[in-house]
Design a protein around this motif. Structure first.
Motif, short mmCIF file in Angstrom:
data_model
loop_
_atom_site.label_atom_id
_atom_site.label_comp_id
_atom_site.label_asym_id
_atom_site.label_seq_id
_atom_site.Cartn_x
_atom_site.Cartn_y
_atom_site.Cartn_z
N ALA A 146 -0.11 -9.63 -6.96
CA ALA A 146 -0.50 -8.91 -8.17
C ALA A 146 0.16 -7.54 -8.24
CB ALA A 146 -2.02 -8.76 -8.23
N LEU A 147 0.48 -6.96 -7.09
CA LEU A 147 1.10 -5.64 -7.05
C LEU A 147 2.62 -5.71 -7.08
CD1 LEU A 147 -1.25 -4.01 -4.42
CD2 LEU A 147 -1.05 -3.35 -6.82
N THR A 148 3.20 -6.73 -6.46
CA THR A 148 4.65 -6.91 -6.46
C THR A 148 4.96 -8.35 -6.84
OG1 THR A 148 4.63 -7.42 -4.09
CG2 THR A 148 5.06 -5.12 -4.73
N PRO A 149 4.80 -8.73 -8.10
CA PRO A 149 4.93 -10.14 -8.50
C PRO A 149 6.36 -10.65 -8.38
CG PRO A 149 4.75 -8.74 -10.44
CD PRO A 149 4.50 -7.85 -9.25
N PRO A 150 6.54 -11.83 -7.78
CA PRO A 150 7.87 -12.46 -7.77
C PRO A 150 8.24 -12.96 -9.16
CG PRO A 150 6.44 -13.35 -6.05
CD PRO A 150 5.57 -12.58 -6.99
N ASP A 151 9.49 -13.37 -9.31
CA ASP A 151 9.94 -13.98 -10.55
C ASP A 151 9.18 -15.29 -10.76
OD1 ASP A 151 11.38 -15.49 -12.49
OD2 ASP A 151 13.14 -14.24 -12.14
N ALA B 170 0.83 -1.20 0.00
CA ALA B 170 0.00 0.00 0.00
C ALA B 170 0.86 1.26 0.00
CB ALA B 170 -0.93 0.00 1.21
N LEU B 171 2.03 1.19 0.65
CA LEU B 171 2.93 2.33 0.67
C LEU B 171 3.58 2.56 -0.69
CD1 LEU B 171 4.66 1.78 4.14
CD2 LEU B 171 2.80 3.37 3.56
N ILE B 172 3.65 1.53 -1.52
CA ILE B 172 4.22 1.69 -2.85
C ILE B 172 3.31 2.58 -3.70
CG2 ILE B 172 4.87 0.46 -4.97
CD1 ILE B 172 5.61 -1.92 -3.26
N GLY B 173 2.02 2.49 -3.46
CA GLY B 173 1.08 3.26 -4.25
C GLY B 173 0.22 2.36 -5.11
N LEU B 174 -1.09 2.60 -5.10
CA LEU B 174 -2.03 1.76 -5.82
C LEU B 174 -2.64 2.54 -6.98
CD1 LEU B 174 -3.92 0.13 -2.80
CD2 LEU B 174 -1.93 -0.75 -4.01
N ARG B 175 -2.75 1.85 -8.11
CA ARG B 175 -3.43 2.41 -9.27
C ARG B 175 -4.69 1.61 -9.54
NH1 ARG B 175 1.44 3.51 -13.71
NH2 ARG B 175 2.61 5.03 -12.43
N PRO B 176 -5.75 2.27 -10.01
CA PRO B 176 -7.00 1.54 -10.29
C PRO B 176 -6.76 0.43 -11.33
CG PRO B 176 -7.37 3.91 -10.31
CD PRO B 176 -5.88 3.71 -10.27
N ARG B 177 -7.17 -0.79 -10.97
CA ARG B 177 -7.05 -1.93 -11.87
C ARG B 177 -8.25 -2.82 -11.67
NH1 ARG B 177 -1.12 -4.37 -10.84
NH2 ARG B 177 -2.39 -6.28 -11.00
N LEU B 178 -8.68 -3.45 -12.76
CA LEU B 178 -9.86 -4.30 -12.70
C LEU B 178 -9.66 -5.48 -11.75
CD1 LEU B 178 -12.64 -5.16 -13.68
CD2 LEU B 178 -11.55 -6.29 -15.63
N ASP B 179 -8.49 -6.10 -11.79
CA ASP B 179 -8.26 -7.27 -10.93
C ASP B 179 -8.28 -6.89 -9.46
OD1 ASP B 179 -5.98 -5.80 -11.25
OD2 ASP B 179 -4.62 -7.50 -11.33
N LEU B 180 -7.71 -5.74 -9.10
CA LEU B 180 -7.73 -5.31 -7.71
C LEU B 180 -9.15 -4.99 -7.25
CD1 LEU B 180 -4.59 -2.99 -7.60
CD2 LEU B 180 -4.77 -5.40 -6.94
N LEU B 181 -9.96 -4.41 -8.14
CA LEU B 181 -11.35 -4.14 -7.80
C LEU B 181 -12.10 -5.44 -7.56
CD1 LEU B 181 -13.76 -2.23 -7.51
CD2 LEU B 181 -14.06 -2.36 -10.00
N LEU B 182 -11.86 -6.45 -8.39
CA LEU B 182 -12.53 -7.74 -8.21
C LEU B 182 -12.10 -8.41 -6.91
CD1 LEU B 182 -12.36 -9.21 -11.84
CD2 LEU B 182 -14.35 -8.26 -10.67
N ILE B 183 -10.83 -8.31 -6.57
CA ILE B 183 -10.35 -8.88 -5.30
C ILE B 183 -11.04 -8.20 -4.12
CG2 ILE B 183 -8.35 -9.15 -3.80
CD1 ILE B 183 -6.63 -9.37 -6.33
#
Length: 430
Positions: free
Chosen positions: A143-148, A89-102
């Motif tokens: 989804a916000l900070t995906p690992p390799d 959350a401190l990184i900053g969130l942008r509106p995205r469909l997947d985040l809204l669905l979650i």
């Protein structure tokens, strides 16, 4: 770009974690080691939340082994998710469909649990709700900070092989079916099926036969569980691994081979009963199938009667016990039906939409392994209620989150195999 103090602090923490954990284990007991791991995880979260997700992926089976069926894994999982969500959350969130669905999915589950339409004397239903919300938190964080993606498959394969070896050494059986970690054989089989798919996928797409060794360990232990649902999970995931990138004629042959095996398996159960079903007779298998069928019919009726928010999350088993159509305490043995009956058809539609966004696409090699794992888990939800079990669901949530992140940044890969995508953690020349 990370700040220099954060980078230095993170690297020093990683270097100090091993020696400190060994010292505390030798002289201060397991509790001190757990506290140290928590501190080290917190240190890693701030500079590299993606690495912290990989760390959590490896720690989940360790916690299950250390405290089988206890509270260590749920407490560790929910605490880690909370810390990860604060960091992302401190990184900053942008509106995205997947985040809204979650977010909507989490709200639907929470409302169904807090405001149930059917009142039963269920002990602590909020615990299962919290575990599902923790899984959704993992999904959002990855989804916000995906690992390799390559590292995800490798960690799942190695940790699954470790679990397989541990279970085989322990040799705990119930009705000649491998069990352990506080789980029944079906859930153990689900864990091993995902790890098997990850190992085979890593062997194929990473072009290293060494990954077949952990896959073989998982396959052997999976056979010992005699879980029909886990067999189907593994078959679905392996089919995805084998089909991706093949020429059309080879895809047809693979599909025909899988279809032939599926048709021949029921008639072969009698001759290979010792290998597939253990001491369970055909009469017992038919009885189990009939009970699950009746539970599914009741769940469907409940879902249609309460389509908006269900009867209340974690309340179907008690409903089934009091229902004239069943009269026994049993879950749905199908998590799609459970979500529909307990949280409503609308909530189920949100879950299916999330899976569709992440899984119904064409991916490059590394992401294709995660896609196969996701398909395997999605098929497994037809046979078990694993959404609230972090040992089974953590690889799925993190894999699906990584796929959602990839889909958010690139609508379509130019070629699923011929043009592998660069790792998001490797800098490219400007």
């Amino acid at each position: 770009m990370r700040s220099l103090p954060a980078a230095v602090f993170g690297r020093l923490g990683l270097l100090a974690a091993g020696p400190v954990a060994v010292h505390l284990a030798l002289f201060h007991g397991v509790e001190a080691v757990v506290a140290t791991v928590v501190i080290c995880f917190a240190v890693v979260v701030w500079p590299r939340p993606d690495v912290a997700l990989l760390m959590l992926l490896g720690l989940v089976p360790v916690a299950a082994v250390a405290d089988p069926g206890g509270t260590t894994l749920p407490v560790m999982g929910t605490g880690a998710v909370g810390l990860l969500l604060v960091r992302v959350a401190l990184i900053g969130l942008r509106p995205r469909l997947d985040l809204l669905l979650i977010l909507l999915l989490g709200c639907g589950v929470a409302v169904s649990c807090l405001l149930p339409q059917q009142t039963f004397s269920v002990a602590h239903p909020w615990k299962l709700c919290a575990l599902l919300l923790a899984g959704l938190g993992l999904l959002a964080a990855s989804a916000l900070t995906p690992p390799d993606p390559r590292h995800i498959a490798q960690v799942v394969a190695c940790s699954g092989a470790g679990v397989a070896v541990y279970l085989m050494i322990r040799g705990e059986y119930a009705s000649d079916r491998l069990t352990g970690l506080g789980l029944n054989p079906n859930y153990v089989g689900s864990v091993l099926a995902l790890s098997l798919v990850a190992g085979v996928g890593a062997a194929r797409f990473h072009r290293s036969w060494a990954w077949l060794l952990p896959a073989a360990a998982c396959a052997f232990a999976l056979l010992e569980t005699r879980s029909r649902g886990a067999f189907v999970m593994a078959a679905a995931g392996l089919a995805c691994v084998l089909l991706v990138g093949r020429r059309p004629r080879y895809k047809v042959l693979i599909v025909l081979a899988i279809a032939a095996a599926t048709l021949l398996l029921p008639s072969s159960l009698d001759t290979v009963e010792d290998n597939l079903t253990g001491s369970r007779t055909s009469t017992e298998l038919v009885a189990n199938t009939e009970v699950r069928k009746r539970a599914a019919e009741v769940a469907l009726q409940v879902a249609f009667d309460h389509p908006l928010r269900g009867i209340g999350y974690a309340r179907f088993p008690e409903y089934a016990r009091t229902s004239p159509a069943l009269g026994i305490y049993i879950n749905t043995h199908n998590d799609y039906l459970r979500v529909a009956a307990e949280a409503g058809i609308v909530t189920l539609a949100l879950l299916v939409a999330l899976m569709w966004l992440g899984l119904a696409r064409r991916y490059a090699a590394d992401h294709a392994v995660l896609q196969a794992m996701g398909v395997s888990y999605a098929v497994g939800l037809l046979f078990a209620n694993t959404l609230t079990d972090l040992l089974v669901s953590t690889p799925f949530w993190i894999s699906l989150g990584c796929l959602l992140a990839h889909a958010a940044h690139r609508k379509r890969d130019p070629s699923p195999l011929s043009t592998p995508l660069p790792s998001p953690h490797v800098r490219t020349a400007e």
